[in-house]
Design an enzyme around this catalytic site. Structure first.
Site, PDB file in Angstrom:
ATOM      1  N   MET A   1      38.123  -1.008 -20.468  1.00  0.00           N
ATOM      2  CA  MET A   1      37.492  -1.942 -21.400  1.00  0.00           C
ATOM      3  C   MET A   1      38.539  -2.963 -21.847  1.00  0.00           C
ATOM      4  SD  MET A   1      34.307  -1.165 -21.620  1.00  0.00           S
ATOM      5  CE  MET A   1      34.004  -2.596 -22.665  1.00  0.00           C
TER       6      MET A   1
ATOM      7  N   HIS B   1      26.648   1.354 -17.061  1.00  0.00           N
ATOM      8  CA  HIS B   1      27.759   1.657 -17.971  1.00  0.00           C
ATOM      9  C   HIS B   1      27.164   2.313 -19.208  1.00  0.00           C
ATOM     10  CE1 HIS B   1      31.038  -0.299 -20.793  1.00  0.00           C
ATOM     11  NE2 HIS B   1      31.066   1.018 -20.825  1.00  0.00           N
TER      12      HIS B   1
ATOM     13  N   HIS C   1      25.553  -5.273 -13.484  1.00  0.00           N
ATOM     14  CA  HIS C   1      26.079  -4.354 -14.516  1.00  0.00           C
ATOM     15  C   HIS C   1      25.053  -4.170 -15.631  1.00  0.00           C
ATOM     16  CE1 HIS C   1      29.534  -2.456 -16.601  1.00  0.00           C
ATOM     17  NE2 HIS C   1      29.098  -3.047 -17.711  1.00  0.00           N
TER      18      HIS C   1
ATOM     19  N   ASP D   1      35.986  -4.964 -17.905  1.00  0.00           N
ATOM     20  CA  ASP D   1      34.749  -5.303 -18.608  1.00  0.00           C
ATOM     21  C   ASP D   1      35.052  -5.832 -20.008  1.00  0.00           C
ATOM     22  OD1 ASP D   1      32.161  -5.454 -19.522  1.00  0.00           O
ATOM     23  OD2 ASP D   1      31.769  -3.306 -19.449  1.00  0.00           O
ATOM     24  N   GLY D   2      34.679  -7.104 -20.222  1.00  0.00           N
ATOM     25  CA  GLY D   2      34.780  -7.690 -21.560  1.00  0.00           C
ATOM     26  C   GLY D   2      35.619  -8.947 -21.589  1.00  0.00           C
TER      27      GLY D   2
ATOM     28  N   SER E   1      26.814  -8.973 -16.051  1.00  0.00           N
ATOM     29  CA  SER E   1      26.226  -8.057 -17.027  1.00  0.00           C
ATOM     30  C   SER E   1      24.960  -8.660 -17.591  1.00  0.00           C
ATOM     31  CB  SER E   1      27.211  -7.790 -18.165  1.00  0.00           C
ATOM     32  OG  SER E   1      26.525  -7.160 -19.220  1.00  0.00           O
TER      33      SER E   1
ATOM     34  N   MET F   1      23.560   1.199 -24.538  1.00  0.00           N
ATOM     35  CA  MET F   1      24.242   1.514 -25.815  1.00  0.00           C
ATOM     36  C   MET F   1      23.311   2.313 -26.704  1.00  0.00           C
ATOM     37  SD  MET F   1      25.779  -2.240 -26.602  1.00  0.00           S
ATOM     38  CE  MET F   1      26.703  -3.173 -25.379  1.00  0.00           C
TER      39      MET F   1
ATOM     40  N   MET G   1      27.352   3.653 -22.672  1.00  0.00           N
ATOM     41  CA  MET G   1      28.086   3.692 -23.942  1.00  0.00           C
ATOM     42  C   MET G   1      27.288   4.593 -24.873  1.00  0.00           C
ATOM     43  SD  MET G   1      29.136  -0.304 -24.023  1.00  0.00           S
ATOM     44  CE  MET G   1      27.993  -0.682 -22.711  1.00  0.00           C
TER      45      MET G   1
ATOM     46  N   ASP H   1      24.368  -2.371 -19.221  1.00  0.00           N
ATOM     47  CA  ASP H   1      25.043  -1.773 -20.387  1.00  0.00           C
ATOM     48  C   ASP H   1      24.042  -1.017 -21.249  1.00  0.00           C
ATOM     49  OD1 ASP H   1      27.822  -2.714 -20.263  1.00  0.00           O
ATOM     50  OD2 ASP H   1      26.945  -4.710 -20.409  1.00  0.00           O
TER      51      ASP H   1
HETATM   52  C1  DX5 Z   1      30.527  -4.664 -23.846  1.00  0.00           C
HETATM   53  C2  DX5 Z   1      29.835  -4.453 -22.517  1.00  0.00           C
HETATM   54  C3  DX5 Z   1      30.088  -5.522 -21.543  1.00  0.00           C
HETATM   55  C4  DX5 Z   1      29.552  -6.881 -21.935  1.00  0.00           C
HETATM   56  C5  DX5 Z   1      30.441  -7.909 -21.349  1.00  0.00           C
HETATM   57  O1  DX5 Z   1      30.441  -3.502 -24.592  1.00  0.00           O
HETATM   58  O2  DX5 Z   1      30.270  -3.240 -21.911  1.00  0.00           O
HETATM   59  O3  DX5 Z   1      29.643  -5.189 -20.239  1.00  0.00           O
HETATM   60  O4  DX5 Z   1      28.235  -7.085 -21.489  1.00  0.00           O
HETATM   61  O5  DX5 Z   1      30.066  -9.127 -21.851  1.00  0.00           O
HETATM   62  P1  DX5 Z   1      31.063 -10.376 -21.882  1.00  0.00           P
HETATM   63  O6  DX5 Z   1      31.374 -10.701 -20.452  1.00  0.00           O
HETATM   64  O7  DX5 Z   1      30.245 -11.398 -22.576  1.00  0.00           O
HETATM   65  O8  DX5 Z   1      32.275  -9.950 -22.637  1.00  0.00           O
HETATM   66 ZN    ZN Z   2      29.773  -2.902 -19.729  1.00  0.00          ZN
END
Ligand code: DX5
Ligand code: ZN
Length: 216
Positions: free
Chosen positions: A137, A66, A33, A175-176, A8, A37, A68, A35
């Site tokens: 998640m 992804h 990946h 993820d996470g 990510s 947001m 969000m 993200d």
């Molecule tokens: C969180 C994201 C993840 C995040 C994961 O909302 O969707 O993709 O980047 O990061 P780590 O691996 O640090 O938990």
């Molecule tokens: Zn993510």
């Protein structure tokens, strides 16, 4: 057994984004990946099209976006235009989820649905047949660097059984908080694609960490 690793870029150093992407290109990761947001669906704002565009121009990996955000259907065509190969949208953010998944697929991308930690698997009953992957998640979305929620392991086991009971081959993405300490349990539970942010980019040798995550 090896699995798909999706670093990510949320955890990367954006002042050297090009180098970070080159590093991923050289690694055993198969996906990258991204993200996105919106500051509404999740309490954080990350980045949008200019970053995806920059990643697309350099990456040799599958661009896994992804979303969000609320009502992601507003932007599916734009994410395609800027280079997404796969898009996942949150169950919790889509009123017309079936239509949104159809749109992602009709544009030639892989389609995934994301479930927050509190969302049960059975909400997938009428959509699972349409999906290339389900993203569970394993933290509450919005931030990198959080701790893996242990009950996710049972949720992966349950989702795997659910998929098999329907004779489907839908992939499971996690993820996470994924790191070298928990990845074996995650894989053994039945996950196929592992997103890893901090554990890759904060490590001394990210390329070796990706290989270790893949082969552990
Ligand atoms: C969180 C994201 C993840 C995040 C994961 O909302 O969707 O993709 O980047 O990061 P780590 O691996 O640090 O938990
Ligand atoms: Zn993510």
């Amino acid at each position: 057994m090896s699995s798909i690793i999706a670093p990510s870029i949320l955890a990367c150093d954006f002042s050297i984004l090009g180098e970070e992407i080159e590093m991923i290109n050289k690694s055993d990761a198969e996906w990258i990946h991204i993200d996105v947001m919106d500051g509404m669906f999740v309490p954080n704002i990350s980045f949008g099209f200019p970053i995806l565009d920059a990643v697309r121009k350099k990456t040799t990996k599958v661009c896994d976006v992804h979303l969000m955000m609320h009502q992601p259907e507003r932007y599916i065509q734009d994410f395609k235009k800027y280079g997404a190969d796969a898009i996942s949208v949150h169950y919790e953010a889509c009123t017309h989820l079936h239509r949104t998944i159809q749109e992602i697929k009709s544009l030639g991308m892989k389609a995934g649905v994301v479930l927050n930690p509190h969302t049960p698997i059975h909400v997938l009953d009428n959509i699972i047949y349409e999906l290339d992957y389900v993203l569970l998640m394993s933290v509450n979305p919005g931030f990198g660097g959080q701790k893996f929620i242990p009950s996710t392991i049972q949720k992966i086991i349950d989702l795997k059984k659910y998929i098999q009971s329907k004779n489907l081959t839908t992939l499971i993405q996690i993820d996470g908080g994924v790191d070298l300490n928990n990845i074996v349990a995650i894989k053994e539970a039945g996950a196929d694609i592992m997103v890893a942010g901090s554990s890759v980019f904060n490590s001394a040798n990210p390329i070796e960490t990706i290989t270790a995550l893949r082969n552990k």
